[in-house]
Write a protein that holds these residues in place. Structure first.
Motif, short mmCIF file in Angstrom:
data_model
loop_
_atom_site.label_atom_id
_atom_site.label_comp_id
_atom_site.label_asym_id
_atom_site.label_seq_id
_atom_site.Cartn_x
_atom_site.Cartn_y
_atom_site.Cartn_z
N ILE A 51 0.69 -1.20 0.10
CA ILE A 51 0.25 -0.05 -0.22
C ILE A 51 0.81 0.83 -0.56
O ILE A 51 2.04 1.68 0.90
CB ILE A 51 -1.16 0.14 1.18
CG1 ILE A 51 -2.08 -1.48 1.16
CG2 ILE A 51 -2.10 1.41 1.34
CD1 ILE A 51 -3.05 -0.67 2.30
N VAL A 52 0.52 2.19 -0.90
CA VAL A 52 1.86 3.28 -1.25
C VAL A 52 0.36 4.32 -1.32
O VAL A 52 -0.12 4.69 -2.32
CB VAL A 52 2.14 3.29 -2.42
CG1 VAL A 52 3.16 3.91 -2.69
CG2 VAL A 52 3.01 1.90 -2.72
N LYS A 53 0.76 4.99 -0.16
CA LYS A 53 -0.25 7.02 0.06
C LYS A 53 1.45 7.84 -0.84
O LYS A 53 1.77 7.65 0.36
CB LYS A 53 -0.67 6.52 1.43
CG LYS A 53 -1.95 5.50 1.77
CD LYS A 53 -2.19 6.02 3.13
CE LYS A 53 -3.06 4.78 3.58
NZ LYS A 53 -4.40 4.68 4.57
N THR A 54 0.64 8.72 -1.07
CA THR A 54 1.64 9.14 -1.46
C THR A 54 0.50 10.96 -2.22
O THR A 54 -0.54 10.91 -2.73
CB THR A 54 2.24 9.32 -3.34
OG1 THR A 54 2.69 7.66 -2.89
CG2 THR A 54 3.38 10.04 -3.72
N ASP A 55 1.43 11.94 -0.99
CA ASP A 55 0.89 12.99 -1.70
C ASP A 55 1.74 13.99 -3.00
O ASP A 55 2.51 14.39 -3.08
CB ASP A 55 0.88 13.92 -0.26
CG ASP A 55 0.65 15.31 -0.66
OD1 ASP A 55 0.44 16.08 -1.37
OD2 ASP A 55 0.26 16.21 0.71
N VAL A 56 1.20 14.40 -4.04
CA VAL A 56 2.09 14.07 -5.06
C VAL A 56 2.59 15.83 -5.05
O VAL A 56 3.49 15.74 -5.35
CB VAL A 56 1.13 14.55 -6.80
CG1 VAL A 56 1.49 15.26 -7.72
CG2 VAL A 56 0.44 13.28 -6.42
N CYS A 57 1.73 16.23 -3.74
CA CYS A 57 2.61 17.53 -4.17
C CYS A 57 3.61 18.23 -2.46
O CYS A 57 3.50 19.20 -1.80
CB CYS A 57 1.20 19.06 -4.05
SG CYS A 57 0.06 18.69 -5.09
N GLY A 58 3.43 17.15 -2.21
CA GLY A 58 4.24 17.31 -0.71
C GLY A 58 6.60 17.08 -1.42
O GLY A 58 6.67 17.64 -1.74
N ARG A 59 7.01 16.07 -0.69
CA ARG A 59 8.25 15.95 -0.76
C ARG A 59 8.80 15.80 -2.31
O ARG A 59 8.55 15.90 -3.78
CB ARG A 59 8.48 14.31 -0.44
CG ARG A 59 9.15 13.78 -1.01
CD ARG A 59 9.94 12.70 -1.17
NE ARG A 59 11.53 11.49 -1.12
CZ ARG A 59 11.48 10.20 -0.67
NH1 ARG A 59 10.18 9.56 0.00
NH2 ARG A 59 12.60 9.82 -1.06
N GLN A 60 10.09 16.37 -2.27
CA GLN A 60 10.66 16.97 -3.93
C GLN A 60 12.20 16.73 -4.27
O GLN A 60 12.52 17.34 -4.17
CB GLN A 60 9.88 18.28 -3.82
CG GLN A 60 8.94 19.13 -3.73
CD GLN A 60 8.76 20.67 -3.95
OE1 GLN A 60 10.09 21.11 -5.24
NE2 GLN A 60 6.92 20.72 -3.59
N ASP A 61 12.39 15.28 -3.32
CA ASP A 61 12.95 14.69 -4.18
C ASP A 61 14.06 14.55 -5.19
O ASP A 61 13.14 13.92 -5.81
CB ASP A 61 13.68 13.60 -3.23
CG ASP A 61 13.79 13.80 -1.31
OD1 ASP A 61 13.72 14.62 -1.52
OD2 ASP A 61 13.76 12.24 -0.61
N LYS A 62 15.52 15.11 -5.81
CA LYS A 62 15.34 14.61 -6.91
C LYS A 62 15.67 13.48 -7.56
O LYS A 62 16.45 12.06 -6.33
CB LYS A 62 17.11 15.41 -7.23
CG LYS A 62 16.34 17.36 -7.30
CD LYS A 62 15.80 16.78 -8.81
CE LYS A 62 15.60 18.62 -9.11
NZ LYS A 62 14.27 18.90 -9.88
#
Length: 819
Positions: free
Chosen positions: A298-309
């Protein structure tokens, strides 16, 4: 059939129940459902399951149509099926299992209306498959040990179940009360309150319903049906049947026969049965879901969250073109162009530019040197014409610079030059020529590796000899091209771990002292276990590979995370020596050192490549891919098209599954949103383009792994996947939130045994030992990666759920692009 029946538009707008399990499927329009615990709305292609004796009401909107499948209580009892909670409108997190149920239901219905002689066997098989899926994924409470308790300990449901099991007998209220340990008066009151009718009325209605089913579905006589349904005689059944259905049994049967024919033919088009039957075509594609299922990721991802290259191939990936001498093979240049164009490799790695096959170094009788760059220019011209930048390994010694002519490997000498002054002159002349021909402004962007230090692990030369060669070569390169990237000769991490870190530490200390530190440390990491063989035996097996060696040079490692662990080891050594700022490059790497490992041709390789690259994002600055093409000189020994070499394409230039793995990796976006075992979620900077890469990796099975070259015929027929573990099917539930509202295009690319694996398609067409043009063309057309497209609407909640399941060795790329 007794096991299952279908009814069209079975919408009884009063609360009712039955002893069968009902699967209600919406063919068109919408349908409202009311159950004891609440209500919900089913849309087009939604379905729900009603348990036996579960009260429910169904309402269709005008113009809507439904299809109901009723599975008999006898079959449910045989399967020990408990209480089911299944509704496609409410359980989107189980999208994979719901789609599989659609496929199986469509298969049953297609056979039910068909005329195949063996259809009954297929129907029964599929029914049990449906129940197995329901039990595995949707059962919320099992049966109790007593048969009469089907869904709960509720005593009245025990009564109803008993009636449905014994209605064909001379059943009475007194007998049921005795069987269920209740008084007759108490049972009579409770029964009438729950069922809305007297006990005798219910038994008569049940018998008449069963009689109607037999009239519709069998050719049995009225007398036989009356006896089978518990009536004392056929006259009693006929009188009561007419009261309930308006016609006597014989007339009812005739009318139902006409209605049935009309249902199958006339209604098929108007009721859009194709909305269900279309799923029958996908049965084979979903067969793997019958295998063992791993717990969902199960993967919950905030598209506007973390910004790692994110590690991106287009900036950090090289394609290994092999030895320079091989570049003159007819299709080598075309494959390189295709690879750079489709995948976007930034560099093209080339070895052996100074060996005698390239005809660069010459000496006159008086010892004066002269140089010929014809072949070298041809190779570099071809590389530059693709848009890739050359990455050249300054290695392989011309014969005239050796004292003793030993250790020939792939037609080149892997000994160090005996005369370093002549070697310096050779390197200087080559670099000067490159600047003159291609321009300094271009050449400074190329990469230069030195000859691998790993051969000292075999005792071919000492560390001291190598360091002198290294410093001499480094100084020449730095003098001619001060700005260019210099990568150290590749260290073999397996031997570093086995022998200790002394070789790497010695190298670092020497470079510090002589001020010849490389810009990057080159590594060779084959996921193998050197400790399982004597070093001399390993050396012999490696050198025999060009002589048709019959044994694997080094066994695979049991560590499926070997690559990551080796990189961590090297980084730790650098940190201990205050050189942790020094970047690492993977110069040579693979799941095996063996270029005759039959698994190299399978889609196992694609899962290995994706897993390895994703897990090591940020740990290395450059990765050199698998060899571009299988070696041409092996065709005499292994004439079949797929003989286990390390290339991304076979010797005919036909891409393998590994080629498409790099293609999928190259499609990732520059911003990393989420990453874990089996997945990476990336996006564009504006968050309007989401790329998700998934994989299901199965490691080598060391007990089943093939470690010897098989006879030619066995290579054509053996199942090469037996040498790998099969952990089961891995499902993913990907929750994306804070997406921009609007319409999206969803594209899915698939590599598995059905799509993108030319070895598997080659097996399916009969594994021809020599491909003619027609077969080669078909193979290319039929084995592109799988592709699926859908339109996706992101509503005001700005979130979506993507559910997928991957078979072992499968890789999927999911692309969401806002319009």
């Amino acid at each position: 059939m007794e096991e299952i029946r279908f009814e069209y538009d079975c919408d009884i707008s009063t609360m009712h129940f039955h002893d069968e399990l009902e699967i209600l499927y919406v063919l068109s329009g919408r349908a409202g459902v009311i159950i004891e615990d609440g209500n919900y709305l089913l849309k087009l292609e939604d379905f729900t399951v009603f348990n036996p004796f579960e009260k429910h009401e169904i309402y269709r909107e005008v113009g809507g149509h439904t299809l109901s499948a009723f599975i008999s209580l006898r079959v449910l009892l045989q399967c020990d099926l408990g209480r089911i909670s299944c509704c496609s409108a409410l359980q989107q997190e189980k999208k994979i299992e719901l789609n599989l149920l659609r496929v199986k239901l469509a298969t049953v219905y297609k056979c039910w209306i068909g005329k195949e002689k063996a259809r009954k066997i297929t129907i029964i098989s599929s029914i049990y498959n449906v129940l197995a899926i329901l039990k595995r994924s949707f059962e919320i409470s099992p049966y109790s040990e007593e048969k009469t308790e089907i869904h709960s300990s509720n005593r009245m449901r025990q009564v109803v179940l008993y009636i449905h099991q014994h209605y064909t007998e001379d059943i009475s209220l007194q007998a049921v009360a005795k069987e269920t340990y209740m008084s007759t008066s108490h049972l009579s009151r409770k029964f009438e309150k729950m069922m809305g009718m007297h006990f005798s009325q219910y038994v008569r209605k049940l018998r008449l319903q069963k009689a109607a089913e037999l009239l519709r579905s069998t050719d049995k006589s009225v007398i036989e049906i009356a006896e089978e349904c518990g009536f004392s005689n056929s006259n009693t059944m006929t009188v009561n049947f007419k009261k309930m259905y308006g016609d006597i049994p014989s007339v009812y049967r005739y009318q139902q026969a006409d209605e049935k024919n009309w249902d199958i033919n006339e209604k098929n088009e108007s009721a859009n049965y194709i909305r269900l039957l279309k799923y029958a075509r996908g049965e084979e594609e979903l067969l793997y879901l019958n295998k063992q299922m791993l717990p969902p990721i199960i993967v919950k991802t905030d598209v506007c969250g973390r910004q790692d290259k994110c590690f991106t191939l287009r900036q950090n990936m090289s394609i290994d073109c092999g030895y320079a001498k091989e570049y003159f093979v007819e299709n080598h240049g075309e494959i390189l162009k295709k690879s750079v164009r489709e995948i976007g490799f930034r560099y093209a790695f080339i070895q052996g530019i100074l060996d005698d096959n390239m005809n660069i170094y010459h000496e006159n009788l008086d010892g004066t040197m002269w140089f010929n760059y014809t072949y070298l220019d041809a190779v570099l011209d071809a590389i530059c014409s693709t848009g890739a930048l050359p990455w050249m390994e300054i290695g392989r010694t011309p014969e005239k610079l050796l004292k003793q002519k030993l250790m020939i490997f792939n037609d080149g000498y892997i000994q160090l030059p005996a005369d370093l002054q002549k070697w310096e002159r050779l390197v200087e002349e080559v670099l000067t020529h490159l600047i003159f021909r291609y321009g300094r402004e271009n050449v400074v962007n190329w990469r230069f590796s030195l000859f691998p230090i790993l051969y000292s692990s075999y005792g071919i030369f000492s560390i001291k000899e190598y360091l002198e060669y290294y410093c001499c070569t480094w100084n020449v390169i730095r003098k001619i091209l001060p700005e260019v990237k210099i990568i150290s000769g590749a260290f073999d991490s397996g031997y570093l771990i086995l022998d200790g870190k002394e070789m790497l530490v010695t190298f670092i200390e020497y470079c510090k002292k002589h001020q010849c530190m490389p810009d990057e440390i080159g590594l060779q990491i084959f996921s193998v276990d050197y400790s399982r063989l004597e070093r001399k035996e390993i050396e012999n097996r490696i050198l025999k590979r060009t002589q048709g060696g019959l044994k694997e040079p080094v066994p695979p490692s049991s560590d499926e995370d070997c690559l990551r662990h080796h990189i961590e080891f090297v980084k730790q050594v650098l940190e201990e020596n205050q050189m942790d700022h020094l970047p690492l490059s993977l110069v040579y790497w693979s799941s095996t050192m063996w270029d005759q490992d039959l698994g190299n041709d399978t889609c196992y390789k694609s899962a290995f490549i994706v897993k390895s690259c994703l897990e090591n994002i940020g740990s290395v600055v450059c990765v050199n891919s698998n060899i571009m093409i299988d070696r041409q000189d092996e065709r005499e020994n292994f004439s079949n098209p797929f003989y286990g070499d390390l290339g991304n394409c076979n010797y005919m230039g036909i891409p393998k599954a590994s080629y498409y793995a790099y293609y999928m990796l190259s499609r990732l976006m520059p911003t990393l949103l989420a990453q874990g075992n089996g997945y990476a979620v990336t996006s564009s900077e504006d968050r309007k383009d989401i790329r998700i890469l998934l994989y299901n990796y199965g490691h080598y099975d060391l007990e089943m792994h093939l470690n010897k070259v098989l006879p030619r015929e066995e290579q054509l027929t053996i199942d090469r996947y037996c040498g790998f573990q099969d952990p089961g099917v891995q499902s993913f539930q990907l929750y994306l939130k804070n997406l921009e509202e609007g319409d999206y295009d969803e594209e899915i690319y698939i590599i598995n045994r059905e799509h993108g694996s030319r070895y598997d398609i080659w097996r399916k067409i009969g594994a021809p030992q020599v491909l003619n043009k027609m077969q080669a063309d078909y193979l290319i057309r039929a084995s592109e990666p799988g592709y699926h497209y859908e339109k996706l609407r992101i509503n005001k909640e700005r979130e979506t759920l993507i559910s997928v399941a991957l078979d072992v060795h499968e890789v999927r790329l999911i692309c969401l692009a806002k319009r």
